[in-house]
Design a protein around this motif. Sequence first.
Motif, mmCIF file in Angstrom:
data_model
loop_
_atom_site.group_PDB
_atom_site.id
_atom_site.type_symbol
_atom_site.label_atom_id
_atom_site.label_comp_id
_atom_site.label_asym_id
_atom_site.label_seq_id
_atom_site.Cartn_x
_atom_site.Cartn_y
_atom_site.Cartn_z
ATOM 1 N N UNK A 296 7.134 7.206 0.700
ATOM 2 C CA UNK A 296 7.912 6.067 1.203
ATOM 3 C C UNK A 296 7.037 4.821 1.347
ATOM 4 N N UNK A 297 6.055 4.690 0.452
ATOM 5 C CA UNK A 297 5.202 3.496 0.428
ATOM 6 C C UNK A 297 4.436 3.300 1.735
ATOM 7 N N UNK A 298 4.012 4.399 2.356
ATOM 8 C CA UNK A 298 3.311 4.325 3.629
ATOM 9 C C UNK A 298 1.791 4.377 3.498
ATOM 10 N N UNK A 299 1.267 4.568 2.292
ATOM 11 C CA UNK A 299 -0.175 4.694 2.140
ATOM 12 C C UNK A 299 -0.941 3.490 2.689
ATOM 13 N N UNK A 300 -0.507 2.236 2.437
ATOM 14 C CA UNK A 300 -1.251 1.105 3.012
ATOM 15 C C UNK A 300 -1.317 1.155 4.531
ATOM 16 N N UNK A 301 -0.254 1.609 5.172
ATOM 17 C CA UNK A 301 -0.258 1.717 6.629
ATOM 18 C C UNK A 301 -1.292 2.738 7.090
ATOM 19 N N UNK A 302 -1.339 3.878 6.422
ATOM 20 C CA UNK A 302 -2.288 4.924 6.811
ATOM 21 C C UNK A 302 -3.722 4.479 6.523
ATOM 22 N N UNK A 303 -3.936 3.770 5.421
ATOM 23 C CA UNK A 303 -5.270 3.251 5.132
ATOM 24 C C UNK A 303 -5.694 2.262 6.213
ATOM 25 N N UNK A 304 -4.747 1.443 6.703
ATOM 26 C CA UNK A 304 -5.058 0.564 7.823
ATOM 27 C C UNK A 304 -5.479 1.345 9.052
ATOM 28 N N UNK A 305 -4.824 2.469 9.315
ATOM 29 C CA UNK A 305 -5.207 3.316 10.447
ATOM 30 C C UNK A 305 -6.589 3.923 10.240
ATOM 31 N N UNK A 306 -6.935 4.221 8.993
ATOM 32 C CA UNK A 306 -8.291 4.704 8.703
ATOM 33 C C UNK A 306 -9.318 3.663 9.126
ATOM 34 N N UNK A 307 -9.051 2.401 8.814
ATOM 35 C CA UNK A 307 -9.988 1.336 9.191
ATOM 36 C C UNK A 307 -10.050 1.191 10.709
ATOM 37 N N UNK A 308 -8.919 1.331 11.395
ATOM 38 C CA UNK A 308 -8.943 1.325 12.855
ATOM 39 C C UNK A 308 -9.849 2.442 13.371
ATOM 40 N N UNK A 309 -9.693 3.629 12.800
ATOM 41 C CA UNK A 309 -10.501 4.763 13.227
ATOM 42 C C UNK A 309 -11.977 4.556 12.972
ATOM 43 N N UNK A 310 -12.318 4.017 11.807
ATOM 44 C CA UNK A 310 -13.732 3.748 11.509
ATOM 45 C C UNK A 310 -14.280 2.723 12.491
#
Length: 276
Positions: free
Chosen positions: A175-189
């Motif tokens: 559902x085109x959510x990959x950019x959102x999850x990648x943003x969360x990866x950056x938050x986590x880093x």
Amino acid sequence: MTRWPKLPELAREMTAEFAGTLILILFGVGVVAQVIAGGPALGDHDSIAWAWGVGVTLGVYVAARISGGHINPAVTLALAVFKGFPWRKVLPFWFAQTLGAFVAALIVRWDYTEILHKFDPGLTIKSQFVFSTLPGNGSLPVGTWGAFRDQVIGTAILLFLVLALTDVRNAPPLANLAPLIIGLVVVGIGMAFGSDAGYAINPARDFGPRLAQYLTGYESAWRDQYGNFYFWVPIAGPLIGGPLGAGLYILLIGRNIPEEEEGTGMTEPRPEYDVS
């Protein structure tokens, strides 16, 4: 209705990378300016981490349809090394990404002029961290090589997870959510690996704003708080860490994903945002 003529393919992709990186830096550098120069009442480390993640998400969404939404030279390099991204496009993408970061930093510098000059009239190392990263965030006992190590590790984590989240043979977000999850990866880093070097993990993110601050009065822009030339660390570290993380993903996960059995009908459509 008048139709605008389309640019050539590479020009379209460069424009998209420019725009996506510009959005990233507007949010990222903007939030650091607000927190550092505006004062703790306007935010803290967590708000910085979240705004950078939002910037990544929105920047990828902006550029994804046209260019894949790399918005990071380390991503572009890793995809050229391992995923067949054309080498002839690497330098143009790097240029567009860095230019986008540079222009965005100029906008933030202009918008925060009064606040920055009140906070740091001499435009010194005190507010340099608004635009470019420093070892130990300018105050912790981390030197050049500790920061370099951190940039390699942080960018390796980023690319490992970017490939995991965009590999259609794996179990990527739908559902085109990959950019959102990648943003969360950056938050986590940012929350887990932000102390040693400010988690640039993106050469364009650091060099573009560093150049902008140098051209607008920061004479110390190329050096760290110890007086050492530091600008190369958030360039070289990510360019090494990106391919390292992508290679580790392929070694540990990508090559071990079972091939689809013929006739199962389980193949997923290629996502529009797929950077591979």
